[in-house]
Design a protein around this motif. Structure first.
Motif, PDB file in Angstrom:
ATOM      1  N   GLY A  14       0.938  -1.167  -0.080  1.00  0.00           N
ATOM      2  CA  GLY A  14       0.054   0.131   0.113  1.00  0.00           C
ATOM      3  C   GLY A  14       0.721   1.350  -0.149  1.00  0.00           C
ATOM      4  N   SER A  15       2.087   1.172   0.885  1.00  0.00           N
ATOM      5  CA  SER A  15       2.753   2.498   0.828  1.00  0.00           C
ATOM      6  C   SER A  15       3.531   2.664  -0.545  1.00  0.00           C
ATOM      7  N   VAL A  16       4.079   1.695  -0.959  1.00  0.00           N
ATOM      8  CA  VAL A  16       5.003   1.806  -2.256  1.00  0.00           C
ATOM      9  C   VAL A  16       3.945   2.145  -3.435  1.00  0.00           C
ATOM     10  N   ALA A  17       2.930   1.475  -3.402  1.00  0.00           N
ATOM     11  CA  ALA A  17       1.791   1.898  -4.444  1.00  0.00           C
ATOM     12  C   ALA A  17       1.508   3.435  -4.388  1.00  0.00           C
ATOM     13  N   THR A  18       1.178   3.698  -3.484  1.00  0.00           N
ATOM     14  CA  THR A  18       0.738   5.184  -3.215  1.00  0.00           C
ATOM     15  C   THR A  18       1.723   5.988  -3.568  1.00  0.00           C
ATOM     16  N   VAL A  19       2.954   5.811  -3.148  1.00  0.00           N
ATOM     17  CA  VAL A  19       4.098   6.626  -3.420  1.00  0.00           C
ATOM     18  C   VAL A  19       4.408   6.856  -4.997  1.00  0.00           C
ATOM     19  N   LEU A  20       4.373   5.662  -5.550  1.00  0.00           N
ATOM     20  CA  LEU A  20       4.694   5.421  -6.910  1.00  0.00           C
ATOM     21  C   LEU A  20       3.301   5.983  -7.726  1.00  0.00           C
ATOM     22  N   LEU A  21       2.244   6.285  -7.202  1.00  0.00           N
ATOM     23  CA  LEU A  21       1.189   6.739  -7.832  1.00  0.00           C
ATOM     24  C   LEU A  21       1.442   8.153  -7.986  1.00  0.00           C
ATOM     25  N   VAL A  22       1.774   8.795  -6.630  1.00  0.00           N
ATOM     26  CA  VAL A  22       2.049  10.287  -6.563  1.00  0.00           C
ATOM     27  C   VAL A  22       3.094  10.545  -7.402  1.00  0.00           C
ATOM     28  N   LEU A  23       4.270   9.918  -7.490  1.00  0.00           N
ATOM     29  CA  LEU A  23       5.439  10.257  -8.345  1.00  0.00           C
ATOM     30  C   LEU A  23       5.171  10.312  -9.708  1.00  0.00           C
ATOM     31  N   VAL A  24       4.365   9.367 -10.324  1.00  0.00           N
ATOM     32  CA  VAL A  24       3.978   9.263 -11.725  1.00  0.00           C
ATOM     33  C   VAL A  24       3.175  10.289 -12.086  1.00  0.00           C
ATOM     34  N   ALA A  25       2.033  10.547 -11.104  1.00  0.00           N
ATOM     35  CA  ALA A  25       1.145  11.836 -11.411  1.00  0.00           C
ATOM     36  C   ALA A  25       1.988  13.026 -11.678  1.00  0.00           C
ATOM     37  N   LEU A  26       2.748  13.442 -10.734  1.00  0.00           N
ATOM     38  CA  LEU A  26       3.457  14.560 -10.932  1.00  0.00           C
ATOM     39  C   LEU A  26       4.408  14.635 -11.762  1.00  0.00           C
ATOM     40  N   ASP A  27       4.995  13.719 -12.271  1.00  0.00           N
ATOM     41  CA  ASP A  27       5.951  13.593 -13.742  1.00  0.00           C
ATOM     42  C   ASP A  27       4.916  13.616 -14.885  1.00  0.00           C
ATOM     43  N   GLY A  28       3.839  13.016 -14.531  1.00  0.00           N
ATOM     44  CA  GLY A  28       3.014  13.195 -16.081  1.00  0.00           C
ATOM     45  C   GLY A  28       2.454  14.352 -16.091  1.00  0.00           C
ATOM     46  N   ILE A  29       2.128  15.439 -14.863  1.00  0.00           N
ATOM     47  CA  ILE A  29       1.498  16.497 -15.077  1.00  0.00           C
ATOM     48  C   ILE A  29       2.580  17.466 -15.495  1.00  0.00           C
ATOM     49  N   SER A  30       3.898  17.487 -15.134  1.00  0.00           N
ATOM     50  CA  SER A  30       4.964  18.232 -15.546  1.00  0.00           C
ATOM     51  C   SER A  30       5.172  18.109 -17.114  1.00  0.00           C
ATOM     52  N   ALA A  31       5.147  16.812 -17.399  1.00  0.00           N
ATOM     53  CA  ALA A  31       5.328  16.466 -18.721  1.00  0.00           C
ATOM     54  C   ALA A  31       4.190  17.150 -19.837  1.00  0.00           C
ATOM     55  N   LEU A  32       2.983  17.121 -19.373  1.00  0.00           N
ATOM     56  CA  LEU A  32       1.879  17.593 -19.927  1.00  0.00           C
ATOM     57  C   LEU A  32       1.922  19.112 -20.059  1.00  0.00           C
ATOM     58  N   VAL A  33       2.405  19.836 -19.150  1.00  0.00           N
ATOM     59  CA  VAL A  33       2.518  21.287 -19.166  1.00  0.00           C
ATOM     60  C   VAL A  33       3.679  21.565 -20.130  1.00  0.00           C
ATOM     61  N   ASP A  34       4.727  20.760 -20.314  1.00  0.00           N
ATOM     62  CA  ASP A  34       5.862  20.951 -21.063  1.00  0.00           C
ATOM     63  C   ASP A  34       5.422  20.682 -22.708  1.00  0.00           C
ATOM     64  N   GLU A  35       4.425  19.590 -22.826  1.00  0.00           N
ATOM     65  CA  GLU A  35       4.108  19.351 -24.104  1.00  0.00           C
ATOM     66  C   GLU A  35       3.223  20.437 -24.584  1.00  0.00           C
ATOM     67  N   MET A  36       2.330  21.170 -23.725  1.00  0.00           N
ATOM     68  CA  MET A  36       1.279  21.898 -24.394  1.00  0.00           C
ATOM     69  C   MET A  36       1.990  23.143 -24.954  1.00  0.00           C
ATOM     70  N   SER A  37       3.141  23.468 -24.644  1.00  0.00           N
ATOM     71  CA  SER A  37       3.644  24.670 -25.445  1.00  0.00           C
ATOM     72  C   SER A  37       4.304  24.159 -26.774  1.00  0.00           C
ATOM     73  N   ASP A  38       4.337  23.031 -27.061  1.00  0.00           N
ATOM     74  CA  ASP A  38       4.744  22.616 -28.499  1.00  0.00           C
ATOM     75  C   ASP A  38       3.352  22.108 -29.616  1.00  0.00           C
ATOM     76  N   ARG A  39       2.165  22.556 -28.988  1.00  0.00           N
ATOM     77  CA  ARG A  39       1.001  22.315 -29.603  1.00  0.00           C
ATOM     78  C   ARG A  39       1.057  23.231 -30.993  1.00  0.00           C
ATOM     79  N   LYS A  40       0.819  22.451 -32.102  1.00  0.00           N
ATOM     80  CA  LYS A  40       0.573  23.064 -33.674  1.00  0.00           C
ATOM     81  C   LYS A  40       0.009  22.347 -34.382  1.00  0.00           C
ATOM     82  N   ASP A  41      -0.398  22.845 -35.548  1.00  0.00           N
ATOM     83  CA  ASP A  41      -1.193  21.980 -36.504  1.00  0.00           C
ATOM     84  C   ASP A  41      -2.249  20.759 -35.809  1.00  0.00           C
ATOM     85  N   ALA A  42      -1.934  19.777 -36.134  1.00  0.00           N
ATOM     86  CA  ALA A  42      -2.927  18.893 -35.594  1.00  0.00           C
ATOM     87  C   ALA A  42      -2.509  18.185 -34.210  1.00  0.00           C
ATOM     88  N   TYR A  43      -1.246  18.875 -33.606  1.00  0.00           N
ATOM     89  CA  TYR A  43      -0.900  18.193 -32.245  1.00  0.00           C
ATOM     90  C   TYR A  43      -1.837  19.192 -31.326  1.00  0.00           C
TER      91      TYR A  43
END
Length: 354
Positions: A14-43
């Motif tokens: 339970g502890s490892v799964a919770t930490v893993l979920l939080v870390l992946v969520a934070l990493d994914g949100i950071s990547a989402l913010v970075d990718e939003m700046s590259d939007r163009k055409d059909a992206y």
């Protein structure tokens, strides 16, 4: 004893799964913010979400050792805070036995990481990069920032996007004669592998420079025979860290036989192969901290200590890995040294707590 094993296992999972979920969520949100700046055409925003979603398995894989360390500190710290570890020790359960109780559930996360690295990440990462290249309108000659160059004899080729099912987009080819003079160039929007070393090019244009005049012609479809196969392209198009252990070993061996530089692929091979050992060494650190210097501190300080140790461990790997490529020492040594240091520190602290 089985009931005790299950109880400790549930706490750790339970502890490892919770930490893993939080870390992946934070990493994914950071990547989402970075990718939003590259939007163009059909992206569009939807394509950005799909891209980040396809890269989540790789992000999860990278965070497993760190999550195991912090999760074990959290789970064991909770047991220690409730004096349950003291009760276990008073009942005659040894530190080695408790360590095995903690390590067994962690093995599931190690197995998950191996499965992702071998069977999921090479496929999802390639799909993600290809979709992004196509969505950003990189279907013109040499327009892709993430394309792939290749050479076969006197011909040089560039592919804007490579799909794992044997489909190429944006194929640019340059042919040279024995005097290194350019004799033809061509661009094809799409090429599909037909088997037997044959690709079917669709919607292309050819420029002939071999004669006195430059001529240009177009075609709807034509056959292209080459030694380049989808299996080879699937290796070349991905960075070493996204390849499976089997592909890393076979390609690194091939490069060594050809007298070409293979250290980068050997480094990625040893990092992936020894990741379970790295996670186990971090678990040993977590156990030694709980039974040793962090036995009576607050939960927040335990988590903070785990974060610091994890950052130091990852930084040492990030420094030693590239250093092995620059200074020429063994990539295996670069991967193994931080693991052995963590294991040695864990053993020393455990021996002092006995």
């Amino acid at each position: 004893m089985r009931r005790l094993n299950r109880y400790v296992g549930r706490a750790i999972i339970g502890s490892v799964a919770t930490v893993l979920l939080v870390l992946v969520a934070l990493d994914g949100i950071s990547a989402l913010v970075d990718e939003m700046s590259d939007r163009k055409d059909a992206y569009t925003g939807l394509e950005v979400l799909i891209y980040v979603g396809l890269t989540l398995p790789a992000r999860l894989y990278e965070q497993i050792p760190f999550a195991v360390l912090v999760g074990c500190l959290w789970g064991l710290g909770s047991l220690a805070g409730a004096s349950e570890l003291v009760v276990m020790r008073a009942a005659g359960v040894s530190v080695a036995r408790v360590s095995w109780m903690v390590l067994k559930p962690v093995l599931w996360f190690m197995a998950l990481g191996l499965a992702l690295g071998e069977y999921v990440i090479p496929y999802t990462d390639q799909i993600a990069e290809s979709r992004r290249a196509l969505a950003q309108g990189e279907d013109r000659a040499l327009q892709s920032r993430r394309g792939l160059w290749s050479r076969e004899g006197d011909e040089y080729m560039h592919f804007n996007a490579v799909l794992p099912n044997g489909v190429l987009f944006g194929v640019t080819r340059y042919g040279f004669d024995e005097r290194r003079q350019l004799v033809f160039s061509s661009f094809t929007k799409r090429a599909t592998y037909q088997g037997g070393g044959v690709w079917l090019e669709e919607q292309g244009q050819v420029t002939d420079l071999s004669g006195a005049e430059i001529t240009t012609s177009t075609f709807t479809t034509r056959r292209w025979r080459t030694g380049i196969s989808p299996a080879l392209l699937n290796i070349l198009v991905l960075p070493p860290e996204a390849l499976s252990i089997r592909r890393l070993y076979s390609y690194a061996t091939y490069l060594g036989q050809q007298g070409l530089g293979s250290d980068e692929y050997w480094l990625a091979f040893w990092q992936k192969l020894l990741q379970p050992l790295a996670a186990a060494s971090l678990v040993l650190i977590a156990i030694s901290f709980i039974f040793g210097p962090l036995r009576e501190v607050t939960m927040g300080f335990r988590v903070f200590s785990g974060v610091v140790v994890g950052i130091v461990f990852r930084t040492s790997q990030d420094l030693l890995g590239p250093s092995s490529l620059v200074f020429g020492f063994s990539p295996l040594l670069a991967v193994l040294v931080p693991i052995l240091i963590c294991a040695a520190v864990g053993v020393v602290l455990l021996r002092r707590s006995l």
